[in-house]
Design a protein around this motif. Sequence first.
Motif, PDB file in Angstrom:
ATOM      1  N   VAL A  98       1.180  -5.209  10.014  1.00 13.61           N
ATOM      2  CA  VAL A  98      -0.257  -5.504  10.239  1.00 13.61           C
ATOM      3  C   VAL A  98      -0.689  -4.279  11.336  1.00 13.61           C
ATOM      4  O   VAL A  98      -0.244  -3.951  12.389  1.00 13.61           O
ATOM      5  CB  VAL A  98      -0.555  -6.754  10.778  1.00 13.61           C
ATOM      6  CG1 VAL A  98      -2.062  -7.091  11.487  1.00 13.61           C
ATOM      7  CG2 VAL A  98      -0.224  -7.854   9.872  1.00 13.61           C
ATOM      8  N   ASP A  99      -2.138  -3.720  11.039  1.00  7.48           N
ATOM      9  CA  ASP A  99      -2.896  -2.816  11.629  1.00  7.48           C
ATOM     10  C   ASP A  99      -3.349  -3.823  13.213  1.00  7.48           C
ATOM     11  O   ASP A  99      -4.259  -4.534  12.732  1.00  7.48           O
ATOM     12  CB  ASP A  99      -3.943  -2.219  10.881  1.00  7.48           C
ATOM     13  CG  ASP A  99      -4.694  -1.217  11.925  1.00  7.48           C
ATOM     14  OD1 ASP A  99      -4.690  -1.232  12.998  1.00  7.48           O
ATOM     15  OD2 ASP A  99      -5.245  -0.504  10.979  1.00  7.48           O
ATOM     16  N   GLN A 159       2.488  -6.432  19.771  1.00  6.29           N
ATOM     17  CA  GLN A 159       2.807  -4.993  18.920  1.00  6.29           C
ATOM     18  C   GLN A 159       4.013  -5.416  18.167  1.00  6.29           C
ATOM     19  O   GLN A 159       4.004  -4.887  16.887  1.00  6.29           O
ATOM     20  CB  GLN A 159       2.922  -4.011  20.098  1.00  6.29           C
ATOM     21  CG  GLN A 159       2.800  -2.633  19.101  1.00  6.29           C
ATOM     22  CD  GLN A 159       1.363  -2.394  18.732  1.00  6.29           C
ATOM     23  OE1 GLN A 159       0.514  -2.406  19.637  1.00  6.29           O
ATOM     24  NE2 GLN A 159       1.298  -1.889  17.503  1.00  6.29           N
ATOM     25  N   GLY A 160       4.969  -5.982  18.624  1.00  2.76           N
ATOM     26  CA  GLY A 160       6.172  -5.976  17.878  1.00  2.76           C
ATOM     27  C   GLY A 160       6.152  -6.959  16.849  1.00  2.76           C
ATOM     28  O   GLY A 160       6.700  -6.811  15.360  1.00  2.76           O
ATOM     29  N   VAL A 161       5.329  -7.944  16.912  1.00  3.66           N
ATOM     30  CA  VAL A 161       5.046  -9.195  15.843  1.00  3.66           C
ATOM     31  C   VAL A 161       4.467  -8.498  14.727  1.00  3.66           C
ATOM     32  O   VAL A 161       4.516  -8.507  13.611  1.00  3.66           O
ATOM     33  CB  VAL A 161       4.748 -10.335  16.477  1.00  3.66           C
ATOM     34  CG1 VAL A 161       4.286 -11.491  15.286  1.00  3.66           C
ATOM     35  CG2 VAL A 161       5.468 -10.957  17.383  1.00  3.66           C
ATOM     36  N   LEU A 162       3.360  -7.821  15.139  1.00  5.89           N
ATOM     37  CA  LEU A 162       2.430  -7.144  14.104  1.00  5.89           C
ATOM     38  C   LEU A 162       3.054  -6.191  13.358  1.00  5.89           C
ATOM     39  O   LEU A 162       2.785  -6.014  11.990  1.00  5.89           O
ATOM     40  CB  LEU A 162       1.058  -6.528  14.787  1.00  5.89           C
ATOM     41  CG  LEU A 162       0.329  -7.441  15.560  1.00  5.89           C
ATOM     42  CD1 LEU A 162      -0.974  -6.787  16.405  1.00  5.89           C
ATOM     43  CD2 LEU A 162      -0.583  -8.521  14.535  1.00  5.89           C
ATOM     44  N   LEU A 184      -0.678   0.440   7.002  1.00  5.79           N
ATOM     45  CA  LEU A 184      -0.741  -1.168   7.772  1.00  5.79           C
ATOM     46  C   LEU A 184      -1.704  -1.821   7.023  1.00  5.79           C
ATOM     47  O   LEU A 184      -2.827  -1.499   6.381  1.00  5.79           O
ATOM     48  CB  LEU A 184      -1.061  -0.988   9.067  1.00  5.79           C
ATOM     49  CG  LEU A 184       0.131  -0.214  10.039  1.00  5.79           C
ATOM     50  CD1 LEU A 184      -0.435   0.220  11.374  1.00  5.79           C
ATOM     51  CD2 LEU A 184       1.296  -0.815   9.863  1.00  5.79           C
ATOM     52  N   ARG A 185      -1.697  -3.174   6.978  1.00  4.06           N
ATOM     53  CA  ARG A 185      -2.383  -4.232   6.311  1.00  4.06           C
ATOM     54  C   ARG A 185      -3.567  -4.949   7.358  1.00  4.06           C
ATOM     55  O   ARG A 185      -3.191  -4.831   8.427  1.00  4.06           O
ATOM     56  CB  ARG A 185      -1.490  -5.229   5.735  1.00  4.06           C
ATOM     57  CG  ARG A 185      -0.652  -4.515   4.691  1.00  4.06           C
ATOM     58  CD  ARG A 185       0.168  -5.746   3.998  1.00  4.06           C
ATOM     59  NE  ARG A 185       1.142  -6.307   4.844  1.00  4.06           N
ATOM     60  CZ  ARG A 185       2.121  -6.793   4.318  1.00  4.06           C
ATOM     61  NH1 ARG A 185       2.622  -6.871   3.060  1.00  4.06           N
ATOM     62  NH2 ARG A 185       3.174  -7.382   5.029  1.00  4.06           N
ATOM     63  N   GLY A 226       0.839  -1.120  -0.100  1.00  5.56           N
ATOM     64  CA  GLY A 226       0.115  -0.036   0.083  1.00  5.56           C
ATOM     65  C   GLY A 226       0.678   1.185  -0.076  1.00  5.56           C
ATOM     66  O   GLY A 226       2.026   1.380  -0.403  1.00  5.56           O
ATOM     67  N   GLY A 227       0.286   2.202   0.455  1.00  4.20           N
ATOM     68  CA  GLY A 227       1.304   3.608   0.358  1.00  4.20           C
ATOM     69  C   GLY A 227       2.140   3.632   1.674  1.00  4.20           C
ATOM     70  O   GLY A 227       2.168   2.643   2.277  1.00  4.20           O
TER      71      GLY A 227
END
Length: 412
Positions: free
Chosen positions: A181-182, A173-176, A106-107, A101-102
Motif C-alpha cells: 500500500v502506498d 510503514q512496515g504494515v503498509l 503500490l496500491r 499492477g506493474g
Amino acid sequence: MRLGSIIVFVALCSFTAYYIYEPIPEPIGEKWKLMLTDCFFRSLGHLAYFSELLGLKDYMGVMHFITVVESVSPVSDKWVHVSVEKFDGVEVVVYQPKQQGGDGELRRAVIYFHGGGWCVGGTRMAPYDFLARQVSNDLGAVVVSVEYRLSPAHHFPTPFEDVYRVVKHFLQQGVLAQYSVDPKRVAVSGDSAGGNLAAAVTQQLQKEPGQQIHFKVQALIYPVLQALDLNTPSYQQNQNGPILPRTLMVRFWSEYFTSDRAFFRAMMTNTHNNQESARLLKFVNWYDFLPKSYHGNYSYSAPAVTPGGAGEAKELDALSKSLIDPRASPLLVPDTELQSLPKAYVMTCEYDVLRDDGIMYVTRLRAAGVEVTHEHYEEGFHGAMMFTTWPTDFQIAHRIIGNLVKWFEENL
C-alpha cells in the motif's frame, strides 16, 4: 360461518395493508419496495420493544437479528482475496485485489467502518461485503473492514478505541509495505455510525504526536456527528421516516453512552444537556450552519439545559463528558482543529434524520478551508447504500456506491 370467515379474512387483509402502508415522499423511487422493507424494520423494532418490556431479551439484542440474517462468509473469489485477521487485537476483514499492477507498483487502501448505530451491524453483513469487494476490485485497492465491538455490551469510547487501534496499526510503514500500500494513498470511510467513527479518527490522528502517515481523504456516508441537538429540521421532518425514525436514532445514541433509560427519556425530549455541554451548542446551531432552504418552517430553539442536581439530572451531569467528547461528536471541535483535516467527501440524503449533521459539517469544513465534495441525494433515505442484494435491491444503492467509487478514483 362462511360469512364470518370472509369478514375475518377481509379484516386481516385490511389490517395488514394498513400496517404495511407508510406514506413515502414523492421523490423517492421504488416506493412499494421501500414500504415492505421499512415494514420489516418497524416490525422488528416493535418486537424488540415488547421483548424488552416483558423481560425476555433487551431491545438491541433483538435488533441484532438484522446482523445475523444478513451474514455471509468472508471468502475469496476470482477477483478478490479475502482474509480475516487481527490488527492490534481487533478483528478485521481484509480484501486484496488479485490483479496486480506493474512491478513494484503500490496500491491504494480504504479503511472502512460499518454503520448500525454502534449497536448492530458487522463486517460480515452482505451489503458491507458487497461494498468492500466492489471498492477493492474497481479501484485495485486494499480494503480493511473493521469488526469493532458494539454497544450496549461495550459503551463509548470502546468502539472508537477499537477502530483507532486498527488505524494506528495499519498506518505503520512496515504494515503498509506488507500489503503493498502506498502510504500517501490511504482513505478512511464509513456510513452512519461508521461515518461518525471515520470523522472522529481523522480528527484524532491529526493531533497524534509523531504520527508520520495520515489519511489522504475521508469519505463520510450520511454520518451522525453530534448528540447535543436531536431536534434539528431533519430530525423533525423525518421523525417518522423510513428505516431510521427519530426514536430509533435517539435510542442508538443513548445506548452508545449508557443503558440508563433516564438518559434515553431526556434525549427524546432534547433536555439532556447541562451547562457544560450547552456551551458547545454554538457548533450545532443549525440556524447558522444550514442553508436557509433547509430551515423550512422551523424556528431555531436551543435544546433545554438541565441543571445539575440529584437523581436523573445528576446522572446527566456525569454523562456530559461523553456528550461533548469529539470522539463521539466530531462536529463539536473548534475551527482551528478542522483546518488541517484532509479532503472530504460527505454524502447526505434528504429523507434522513441525520441530513443536517452532514450539511453542518460540510459548512464548517469549508469555512475552515478544507476541500469538500458534498453529494446530496434529493430522493435518498437513510441506509439507502445498504440495499444492494435481492429482495431489497434498490437502484439508488448502486448509484451511491458507483459515485463513491468514482470519487475515490479521482481523489485517492
